[in-house]
Write a protein that holds these residues in place. Structure first.
Motif, short mmCIF file in Angstrom:
data_model
loop_
_atom_site.label_atom_id
_atom_site.label_comp_id
_atom_site.label_asym_id
_atom_site.label_seq_id
_atom_site.Cartn_x
_atom_site.Cartn_y
_atom_site.Cartn_z
N LYS A 58 1.05 -1.26 0.07
CA LYS A 58 0.01 0.15 -0.01
C LYS A 58 0.84 1.28 -0.14
O LYS A 58 0.61 2.11 -0.58
CB LYS A 58 -0.82 0.06 1.09
N ILE A 59 1.85 1.22 0.70
CA ILE A 59 2.80 2.21 0.97
C ILE A 59 3.65 2.69 -0.52
O ILE A 59 3.68 3.68 -1.10
CB ILE A 59 3.66 2.11 1.89
N ALA A 62 1.36 4.07 -2.79
CA ALA A 62 1.43 5.64 -2.67
C ALA A 62 2.58 6.39 -3.01
O ALA A 62 2.49 7.57 -3.51
CB ALA A 62 1.02 5.68 -1.40
N VAL A 63 3.74 5.73 -3.10
CA VAL A 63 4.91 6.30 -3.26
C VAL A 63 4.79 6.45 -4.90
O VAL A 63 5.13 7.71 -5.37
CB VAL A 63 6.17 5.55 -2.91
N LEU A 64 4.52 5.41 -5.77
CA LEU A 64 4.43 5.67 -7.21
C LEU A 64 3.28 6.63 -7.36
O LEU A 64 3.53 7.42 -8.65
CB LEU A 64 4.03 4.39 -7.68
N VAL A 136 10.09 1.53 -7.67
CA VAL A 136 9.98 1.85 -6.23
C VAL A 136 10.12 0.30 -5.53
O VAL A 136 9.04 -0.65 -5.87
CB VAL A 136 8.91 2.71 -5.93
N SER A 137 10.64 0.20 -4.40
CA SER A 137 10.67 -1.05 -3.42
C SER A 137 10.68 -0.43 -2.01
O SER A 137 11.22 0.46 -1.75
CB SER A 137 11.82 -1.70 -3.76
N THR A 138 9.93 -0.89 -1.28
CA THR A 138 9.43 -0.48 0.14
C THR A 138 9.87 -1.76 1.21
O THR A 138 9.35 -2.68 1.10
CB THR A 138 8.14 0.34 -0.01
N ILE A 139 10.26 -1.25 2.27
CA ILE A 139 10.13 -2.02 3.62
C ILE A 139 9.24 -1.28 4.64
O ILE A 139 9.66 -0.47 4.76
CB ILE A 139 11.75 -2.17 4.01
N GLU A 285 -3.96 -11.85 -6.59
CA GLU A 285 -4.28 -10.61 -5.95
C GLU A 285 -2.89 -9.66 -6.44
O GLU A 285 -2.03 -10.13 -6.19
CB GLU A 285 -4.60 -10.43 -4.48
N ILE A 286 -3.35 -8.52 -7.04
CA ILE A 286 -2.08 -7.63 -7.07
C ILE A 286 -1.82 -6.72 -5.99
O ILE A 286 -2.84 -5.95 -5.44
CB ILE A 286 -2.38 -6.75 -8.64
N LEU A 287 -0.79 -6.89 -5.60
CA LEU A 287 -0.26 -6.20 -4.27
C LEU A 287 0.13 -4.74 -4.27
O LEU A 287 -0.42 -3.74 -3.94
CB LEU A 287 0.47 -7.05 -3.23
N ALA A 288 1.34 -4.96 -5.40
CA ALA A 288 1.87 -3.57 -5.78
C ALA A 288 1.70 -3.36 -7.22
O ALA A 288 2.07 -4.34 -7.84
CB ALA A 288 3.25 -3.43 -5.33
N LYS A 289 1.60 -2.17 -7.61
CA LYS A 289 1.58 -1.64 -8.95
C LYS A 289 1.71 -0.30 -9.21
O LYS A 289 1.86 0.50 -8.18
CB LYS A 289 0.06 -2.11 -9.52
#
Length: 289
Positions: A58-59, A62-64, A136-139, A285-289
């Motif tokens: 989700k973050i 939002a960054v993208l 973008v990659s997030t921890i 489910e598409i989690l990050a896009k």
């Protein structure tokens, strides 16, 4: 592994094995006996892990979105890096690329003939006609997510627009090929067919990857392949699909100056989109896009 029906499940869900992964393991064992390649246990996420990875994603999304709202002609890729860093930190997360194996920035920005791993710089200014991949990659709370988008700056040529559009279509074809209890090769076959049908090539040196507990996990996800081959896609697997589609040859070289940025050998354009996908019991489910 020797585990009893009433023992706690290996996935660390806290549930008894018989109520968690017993039936799942029996199905995998049956497929293995038939000669199919099955995923290892460390490729399977439990519900708690999936929920945590979903929050990270989700973050990441939002960054993208934040980049999409602000990217423009005349800005430097260093400014994109600052956007990503500041917004990610403001959400209580960490940019995964920063200092990963020595990578010096918070995001990858790859322009035109750069395939991937472009390093942001105050000296690289976006100009009209550029196509740029922002990866973008997030921890977040120790869990990883990963996605990238293409952006077209100013007045982009028709051939560049077509490449960006077809590369997105290749991603979607790959995503649509993911079925629970299907095969990893189905993804590559779908991507390759669509790219080559449109006169483009698919980069083979890089691919998608498992993600969630670590930045890069098994399996490696090739974007070329044959249907019905490769690892079985079992529910609980999370991985990226991120085809890199080239206008010309799939061949590349890595910039000797920074030892990171991959560039098309023939100097022609490259385009990439990336999603993080969860395989579920009844679909994806598409989690990050």
């Amino acid at each position: 592994m020797n585990i009893g029906r009433n023992d706690k499940c290996w996935c660390k869900s806290g549930l008894k094995y018989k109520r968690c992964h017993l039936e799942f393991d029996e199905k995998l064992e049956s497929l293995k006996l038939k000669g199919f390649e099955v995923p290892s246990q460390d490729m399977i996420k439990n519900k708690e892990q999936i929920n945590c990875i979903r929050e990270s994603a989700k973050i990441n999304n939002a960054v993208l979105d934040h980049v999409a709202e602000n990217i423009k002609e005349g800005m430097s890729t260093e400014e994109i890096d600052k956007l990503v860093y500041d917004y990610t930190i403001s959400r209580g997360a960490i940019p995964a690329p920063l200092n990963f194996e020595g990578f010096p920035k918070s995001v990858c920005t790859s322009i035109n003939e750069e395939i991937c791993h472009g390093i942001p710089s105050k000296d690289i200014i976006l100009k009209s006609g550029d196509i740029v991949n922002v990866d973008v990659s997030t921890i977040f709370n120790g869990y990883y997510s990963d996605a990238s988008r293409m952006f077209m700056i100013g007045d982009v040529s028709n051939k560049a627009k077509k490449l960006v559009e077809v590369s997105k279509e290749c991603l979607i074809k790959g995503v649509e090929a993911v079925k629970p209890w299907g095969f990893l090769g189905d993804i590559g076959a779908a991507v390759q067919e669509h790219a080559e049908k449109n006169g483009y090539s698919v980069v083979r040196d890089f691919g998608g990857h498992g993600v969630g507990i670590q930045f890069h996990e098994e399996p490696f996800v090739p974007h070329v392949g044959n249907k019905g081959e490769g690892v079985v896609l079992a529910p609980g697997m999370i991985f990226t699909i991120e085809p890199m589609i080239n206008e010309g040859s799939p061949e590349l070289f890595v910039d000797e100056e920074n030892d990171w940025t991959a560039i098309t050998e023939d100097g022609l354009l490259s385009s990439q989109w990336e999603y993080t996908i969860l395989v579920t019991e009844d679909g994806i489910e598409i989690l990050a896009k």
